[in-house]
Write a protein that holds these residues in place. Structure first.
Motif, PDB file in Angstrom:
ATOM      1  N   GLU A 195       0.831  -1.206   0.000  1.00  0.00           N
ATOM      2  CA  GLU A 195       0.000   0.000   0.000  1.00  0.00           C
ATOM      3  C   GLU A 195       0.868   1.260   0.000  1.00  0.00           C
ATOM      4  N   LEU A 196       1.953   1.231   0.748  1.00  0.00           N
ATOM      5  CA  LEU A 196       2.897   2.352   0.725  1.00  0.00           C
ATOM      6  C   LEU A 196       3.438   2.562  -0.683  1.00  0.00           C
ATOM      7  N   ARG A 197       3.828   1.468  -1.310  1.00  0.00           N
ATOM      8  CA  ARG A 197       4.375   1.566  -2.670  1.00  0.00           C
ATOM      9  C   ARG A 197       3.351   2.146  -3.634  1.00  0.00           C
ATOM     10  N   GLY A 198       2.083   1.741  -3.493  1.00  0.00           N
ATOM     11  CA  GLY A 198       1.033   2.267  -4.356  1.00  0.00           C
ATOM     12  C   GLY A 198       0.844   3.766  -4.191  1.00  0.00           C
ATOM     13  N   LEU A 199       0.858   4.235  -2.941  1.00  0.00           N
ATOM     14  CA  LEU A 199       0.697   5.666  -2.686  1.00  0.00           C
ATOM     15  C   LEU A 199       1.887   6.457  -3.209  1.00  0.00           C
ATOM     16  N   ILE A 200       3.079   5.880  -3.094  1.00  0.00           N
ATOM     17  CA  ILE A 200       4.267   6.551  -3.627  1.00  0.00           C
ATOM     18  C   ILE A 200       4.183   6.657  -5.144  1.00  0.00           C
ATOM     19  N   ARG A 201       3.756   5.594  -5.786  1.00  0.00           N
ATOM     20  CA  ARG A 201       3.621   5.626  -7.248  1.00  0.00           C
ATOM     21  C   ARG A 201       2.594   6.659  -7.697  1.00  0.00           C
ATOM     22  N   GLN A 202       1.542   6.837  -6.905  1.00  0.00           N
ATOM     23  CA  GLN A 202       0.515   7.831  -7.224  1.00  0.00           C
ATOM     24  C   GLN A 202       0.969   9.253  -6.931  1.00  0.00           C
ATOM     25  N   GLY A 203       2.051   9.392  -6.204  1.00  0.00           N
ATOM     26  CA  GLY A 203       2.495  10.710  -5.772  1.00  0.00           C
ATOM     27  C   GLY A 203       1.609  11.297  -4.694  1.00  0.00           C
ATOM     28  N   ALA A 204       0.960  10.432  -3.917  1.00  0.00           N
ATOM     29  CA  ALA A 204      -0.008  10.870  -2.914  1.00  0.00           C
ATOM     30  C   ALA A 204       0.670  11.166  -1.573  1.00  0.00           C
ATOM     31  N   TYR A 205       1.688  11.987  -1.602  1.00  0.00           N
ATOM     32  CA  TYR A 205       2.430  12.333  -0.392  1.00  0.00           C
ATOM     33  C   TYR A 205       3.263  13.586  -0.662  1.00  0.00           C
ATOM     34  N   GLN A 206       3.721  14.194   0.416  1.00  0.00           N
ATOM     35  CA  GLN A 206       4.625  15.332   0.326  1.00  0.00           C
ATOM     36  C   GLN A 206       5.791  15.075   1.275  1.00  0.00           C
ATOM     37  N   ILE A 207       6.978  15.527   0.878  1.00  0.00           N
ATOM     38  CA  ILE A 207       8.147  15.437   1.744  1.00  0.00           C
ATOM     39  C   ILE A 207       8.273  16.745   2.516  1.00  0.00           C
ATOM     40  N   GLU A 208       8.418  16.631   3.829  1.00  0.00           N
ATOM     41  CA  GLU A 208       8.584  17.807   4.674  1.00  0.00           C
ATOM     42  C   GLU A 208       9.972  17.765   5.314  1.00  0.00           C
ATOM     43  N   VAL A 209      10.756  18.799   5.071  1.00  0.00           N
ATOM     44  CA  VAL A 209      12.087  18.913   5.663  1.00  0.00           C
ATOM     45  C   VAL A 209      12.014  19.945   6.782  1.00  0.00           C
ATOM     46  N   SER A 210      12.393  19.545   7.981  1.00  0.00           N
ATOM     47  CA  SER A 210      12.302  20.434   9.138  1.00  0.00           C
ATOM     48  C   SER A 210      13.309  21.573   9.042  1.00  0.00           C
ATOM     49  N   PRO A 211      12.904  22.786   9.415  1.00  0.00           N
ATOM     50  CA  PRO A 211      13.874  23.877   9.498  1.00  0.00           C
ATOM     51  C   PRO A 211      14.920  23.634  10.577  1.00  0.00           C
ATOM     52  N   CYS A 212      14.651  22.669  11.459  1.00  0.00           N
ATOM     53  CA  CYS A 212      15.589  22.324  12.534  1.00  0.00           C
ATOM     54  C   CYS A 212      16.448  21.113  12.181  1.00  0.00           C
ATOM     55  N   LEU A 213      16.486  20.730  10.907  1.00  0.00           N
ATOM     56  CA  LEU A 213      17.191  19.503  10.514  1.00  0.00           C
ATOM     57  C   LEU A 213      18.634  19.494  11.003  1.00  0.00           C
ATOM     58  N   HIS A 214      19.367  20.563  10.785  1.00  0.00           N
ATOM     59  CA  HIS A 214      20.777  20.563  11.157  1.00  0.00           C
ATOM     60  C   HIS A 214      20.962  20.380  12.663  1.00  0.00           C
ATOM     61  N   ALA A 215      20.125  21.039  13.449  1.00  0.00           N
ATOM     62  CA  ALA A 215      20.221  20.893  14.903  1.00  0.00           C
ATOM     63  C   ALA A 215      19.870  19.473  15.332  1.00  0.00           C
ATOM     64  N   LYS A 216      18.847  18.888  14.692  1.00  0.00           N
ATOM     65  CA  LYS A 216      18.431  17.536  15.041  1.00  0.00           C
ATOM     66  C   LYS A 216      19.518  16.513  14.726  1.00  0.00           C
ATOM     67  N   VAL A 217      20.081  16.581  13.526  1.00  0.00           N
ATOM     68  CA  VAL A 217      21.091  15.598  13.128  1.00  0.00           C
ATOM     69  C   VAL A 217      22.368  15.776  13.945  1.00  0.00           C
ATOM     70  N   LYS A 218      22.778  17.019  14.140  1.00  0.00           N
ATOM     71  CA  LYS A 218      24.003  17.272  14.905  1.00  0.00           C
ATOM     72  C   LYS A 218      23.864  16.779  16.338  1.00  0.00           C
ATOM     73  N   SER A 219      22.749  17.079  16.978  1.00  0.00           N
ATOM     74  CA  SER A 219      22.558  16.645  18.364  1.00  0.00           C
ATOM     75  C   SER A 219      22.493  15.126  18.454  1.00  0.00           C
ATOM     76  N   ALA A 220      21.833  14.474  17.485  1.00  0.00           N
ATOM     77  CA  ALA A 220      21.769  13.009  17.484  1.00  0.00           C
ATOM     78  C   ALA A 220      23.159  12.407  17.328  1.00  0.00           C
ATOM     79  N   ASN A 221      23.990  13.011  16.470  1.00  0.00           N
ATOM     80  CA  ASN A 221      25.359  12.519  16.273  1.00  0.00           C
ATOM     81  C   ASN A 221      26.172  12.629  17.561  1.00  0.00           C
ATOM     82  N   VAL A 222      26.022  13.750  18.240  1.00  0.00           N
ATOM     83  CA  VAL A 222      26.776  13.965  19.482  1.00  0.00           C
ATOM     84  C   VAL A 222      26.343  12.960  20.548  1.00  0.00           C
ATOM     85  N   ILE A 223      25.027  12.793  20.718  1.00  0.00           N
ATOM     86  CA  ILE A 223      24.526  11.870  21.740  1.00  0.00           C
ATOM     87  C   ILE A 223      24.906  10.431  21.405  1.00  0.00           C
TER      88      ILE A 223
END
Length: 265
Positions: free
Chosen positions: A213-241
């Protein structure tokens, strides 16, 4: 439904699977607005099967996913291939475990399975197959034959790569690559530590209960990608921890006082 399509549930390959750590991860996934995750753990992580033994004891498996701490957890695996690169395969629990068992002779570096064989083995089984981080400097996919890459369902816009290479430049080359192959792009955090959840999310227009079902929705383009404005802080903090936790575990092991992060019961 908001889902992260590239996640890990162990701190690192060499650590034990911890139920306590997993519970914390799922709780934090929910707090970061996720409804679901694809559990794409490395195929050559230590004692891969322990993950499913613990989840089977603690959570119901409902048709195509575990319901764990309020989060849909879709079974999956991340496989290294001989030609260099990683492939995410998401699907039914039994089929994922069967694929992992078949890959047992190919878990060591220098003996990884070739790309075509992995595609052949995973064909026609309802899997969602994603090319992980195609432009990562250490493990790219873009160099592989076009006819093989087109057998994948999508390519991974990866949180770690956005952090390392920048969103605009990285997404531009990934979008051009995916469009040339006629395949969509989906988002994955590639997290091993809960601070990274929410850095990139796929927001689907409908609920899905299976990888098909996930594959079907992806093929239909029935989704949006959301990139957080806090991405750099999230990834950096996860790397440190993550680095601090790994250092603590290494210290305990060297002192002969290694304690598992969580219960196996």
């Amino acid at each position: 439904m908001r889902i992260d399509l590239h996640t890990h549930v162990k701190l690192a390959k060499k650590t034990v699977f911890s139920h306590a750590y997993f519970k914390e991860m799922m709780a934090e996934a929910g707090k970061n607005g996720l409804d679901a995750v694809a559990m794409t753990e490395h195929f050559n992580t230590w004692r891969y099967e322990d993950i499913y033994e613990v989840l089977d004891r603690h959570y119901p498996y409902e048709h195509g996913y575990y319901l764990a701490e309020g989060i849909k957890v879709f079974p999956g695996i991340e496989v290294d291939i001989q030609e260099t690169g990683h492939i995410l395969i998401i699907g039914d629990r039994e089929r994922i475990l069967a694929l992992r068992q078949r890959l047992e002779p190919y878990t060591e570096k220098g003996r990884f399975i070739n790309f075509q064989s992995l595609l052949d083995w995973s064909e026609g089984q309802g899997f969602l197959r994603i090319g992980a981080h195609p432009f990562r400097l250490s493990t790219p996919l873009h160099h592989l034959p076009v006819e093989l890459l087109r057998r994948l369902d999508a390519f991974d816009l990866n949180g770690k790569d956005i952090y390392a290479q920048g969103l605009e430049a990285y997404r531009a080359q990934l979008d051009e690559f995916a469009q040339r192959l006629g395949r969509p792009v989906v988002g994955g955090s590639d997290t091993h530590q809960y601070m990274q959840y929410g850095c990139i999310v796929n927001s689907f227009d409908e609920e899905a209960g299976t990888a098909e079902e996930l594959r079907g929705l992806i093929r239909q383009g029935a989704y949006q990608i959301e990139v957080s404005p806090c991405l750099h802080a999230k990834v950096k903090s996860a790397n440190v921890i993550k680095a601090l936790l790994k250092k603590e575990l290494a210290s305990e092991e060297s002192s002969g006082d290694l304690r598992e992060l969580g219960e196996m019961a």
